[in-house]
Write a protein that holds these residues in place. Structure first.
Motif, PDB file in Angstrom:
ATOM      1  N   ASP A 106       0.880  -1.161   0.000  1.00 60.19           N
ATOM      2  CA  ASP A 106       0.000   0.000   0.000  1.00 60.19           C
ATOM      3  C   ASP A 106       0.920   1.213   0.000  1.00 60.19           C
ATOM      4  OD1 ASP A 106      -1.282   2.296   1.123  1.00 60.19           O
ATOM      5  OD2 ASP A 106      -2.854   1.012   1.962  1.00 60.19           O
ATOM      6  N   ARG A 107       0.788   2.103  -0.961  1.00 59.87           N
ATOM      7  CA  ARG A 107       1.761   3.190  -1.067  1.00 59.87           C
ATOM      8  C   ARG A 107       1.647   4.209   0.074  1.00 59.87           C
ATOM      9  NH1 ARG A 107       1.104   7.133  -6.161  1.00 59.87           N
ATOM     10  NH2 ARG A 107       0.850   5.185  -7.301  1.00 59.87           N
ATOM     11  N   ASN A 108       0.588   4.102   0.866  1.00 59.41           N
ATOM     12  CA  ASN A 108       0.437   5.040   1.982  1.00 59.41           C
ATOM     13  C   ASN A 108       1.050   4.531   3.276  1.00 59.41           C
ATOM     14  OD1 ASN A 108      -1.153   6.916   0.388  1.00 59.41           O
ATOM     15  ND2 ASN A 108      -2.725   5.332   0.464  1.00 59.41           N
ATOM     16  N   THR A 109       0.922   3.219   3.525  1.00 58.71           N
ATOM     17  CA  THR A 109       1.480   2.671   4.770  1.00 58.71           C
ATOM     18  C   THR A 109       2.862   2.060   4.544  1.00 58.71           C
ATOM     19  OG1 THR A 109       0.539   0.480   4.408  1.00 58.71           O
ATOM     20  CG2 THR A 109      -0.806   2.057   5.667  1.00 58.71           C
ATOM     21  N   ASP A 113       0.048  -4.957   1.001  1.00 57.53           N
ATOM     22  CA  ASP A 113      -1.384  -4.685   0.859  1.00 57.53           C
ATOM     23  C   ASP A 113      -2.141  -5.983   1.133  1.00 57.53           C
ATOM     24  OD1 ASP A 113      -3.974  -4.197   0.074  1.00 57.53           O
ATOM     25  OD2 ASP A 113      -3.383  -2.989  -1.686  1.00 57.53           O
ATOM     26  N   ASN A 115      -5.047  -6.763   1.086  1.00 59.78           N
ATOM     27  CA  ASN A 115      -6.159  -7.089   0.181  1.00 59.78           C
ATOM     28  C   ASN A 115      -5.690  -7.760  -1.107  1.00 59.78           C
ATOM     29  OD1 ASN A 115      -8.127  -5.929   1.943  1.00 59.78           O
ATOM     30  ND2 ASN A 115      -7.332  -3.934   1.310  1.00 59.78           N
ATOM     31  N   GLU A 349       3.251  -0.057  -6.959  1.00 59.00           N
ATOM     32  CA  GLU A 349       3.201   0.736  -5.720  1.00 59.00           C
ATOM     33  C   GLU A 349       4.554   0.674  -5.005  1.00 59.00           C
ATOM     34  OE1 GLU A 349       0.155   2.471  -4.856  1.00 59.00           O
ATOM     35  OE2 GLU A 349      -0.035   1.891  -6.963  1.00 59.00           O
TER      36      GLU A 349
END
Ligand SMILES: *Cc1c(COP(=O)(O)O)cnc(C)c1O
Length: 383
Positions: A106-109, A113, A115, A349
């Motif tokens: 996830d590019r934010n955390t 990912d 999911n 990502e």
């Protein structure tokens, strides 16, 4: 603006006087290899991790490999992990002849990912190895649910996560298997070292064999008064047992790690406040909406403009600040491309973050003045 006289590294360990004295005592004791202090360190770690079983190793890398072997990973198996990690997470899988199957982050955390994990599972998948990147716990409930549904094992690479917690539970006190690192850059150190935390008695015994030549009794027992010098070899083991010198350091660090982490978190919070208005220049690690405690291991920032990353790195270096681009995506290393056919574009990502990430200095002895200097230099660069 204040000037700085010494180089501010990305990280450095904090070693108390008590620790140094303890190491001197070990050196004088006549017993330097695995012995009573290693046993004591394992006992203390077990208390820290809800009385679960703990096996110490010379490194987390050795512990990860032994854990994979203990759960029966063999050639042809697949193990799911993240490409945004230190390469050893994938190396240990490849060294067993298994395939590291990467799942994008996830590019934010900057964490795997969760999911996207299910879609990566095949008939050959045997385990999931998530990494709590920088000390931010991955969404374990989702990962353990997938593991349960598909009958997979989970080995958490918790090298960054000593003292992290997920939904009110400390990482290492629950779940399947966790591996912690005590490398000097990590939140607590034993010089070099690591440990595996688990529940299964047979797997725990296997770890004991793997770290010491496959010999079925501990060397300390053989040399001590009550010892019996005969032994059997039941598997061809490695030599990755922790020494009492390392354990002496680790014991003190363990008793200090909660205080050290509080200091790290305080500094991380100061970075967050100082950079709150910089969102158009770079992102900080996102804060997921589940309850967690971050260990404060690393403080990564992800630049909006990838072309600026190397320039910022050089600018910081010119100004006596150590920063590192943690991590270069593992799937792009030549071995992983050649052996497993990974290529640029496979994990967009991860590649996005890999081109833009920088970790800033974060360690217990970083003073607030020094940190303010780092903050000023980062802000200067963008102004
Ligand atoms: C440091 C690190 C390791 C390995 O730890 P060692 O004790 O140096 O072997 C494993 N995984 C991650 C994510 C790390 O940062």
């Amino acid at each position: 603006m204040q000037e700085i006289k010494k180089f501010l590294p990305l990280s450095r360990p904090t070693i108390s006087k008590e620790t140094i004295d303890e190491v001197v005592n070990v050196l004088k004791s006549g017993w330097l290899a695995t012995g009573p202090l290693t046993q004591k360190f394992e006992t203390e770690l077990s208390h820290y991790y809800a009385e679960r079983k703990v096996a110490c190793f010379t490194s987390a890398t050795a512990g990860l490999q032994a854990a994979l072997m203990a759960i029966g990973i063999k050639p042809g198996d697949e193990v799911i992990t993240t490409p945004m990690t230190f390469v050893c997470t994938a190396n240990v899988i490849a060294m067993l002849g298994a395939k590291p199957v990467f799942v994008d982050i996830d590019r934010n955390t900057f964490n795997i990912d969760e999911n996207k994990i299910e879609a990566a599972c095949t008939e050959k998948t045997k385990a999931i190895m998530p990494v709590h990147y920088a000390g931010l716990p991955v969404n374990l409930d989702v990962i353990y649910q997938i593991a349960k549904n598909k009958n997979l094992r989970v080995i958490e690479d918790a090298a960054h996560a000593v003292g992290s917690s997920y939904k009110g539970r400390k990482i290492g006190t629950f779940g399947d298997i966790q591996v912690f690192s005590f490398h000097p850059i990590k939140n607590m150190t034993s010089g070099e070292g690591g440990c595996v935390v688990l529940d299964n008695e047979n797997e725990y015994k296997t770890l004991g064999l793997q770290r010491f030549h496959g010999i079925d009794r501990s060397i300390w027992d053989r040399f001590s008064k009550k010892g019996n010098s005969s032994y059997d070899v039941v598997i061809p083991g490695f030599k990755s047992n922790m020494s009492d010198i390392q354990a002496a350091i680790g014991l003190h660090q363990l008793s200090e790690v909660e205080d050290m982490n509080a200091k790290r978190r305080h500094l991380a919070e100061r970075y967050r406040e100082a950079f709150a208005d910089m969102d158009d220049k770079f992102a900080m690690q996102a804060q997921p909406n589940y309850e967690y405690i971050h260990s404060g291991h690393l403080f990564p920032i992800c630049l909006r403009d990838g072309d600026k990353r190397d320039k910022l790195m050089s600018y910081l270096k010119e100004n006596m600040i150590g920063a590192l681009a943690y991590y270069a995506p593992v799937h792009l290393f030549s071995y992983y491309q050649k052996e497993f056919g990974y290529k640029k574009g496979d994990f967009p990502e991860t590649e996005y973050v890999g081109d833009r990430i920088i970790c800033l200095p974060l360690y217990v002895d970083l003073s607030e003045d020094e940190q303010d200097y780092v903050i000023d230099k980062v802000r200067d660069f963008f102004n």
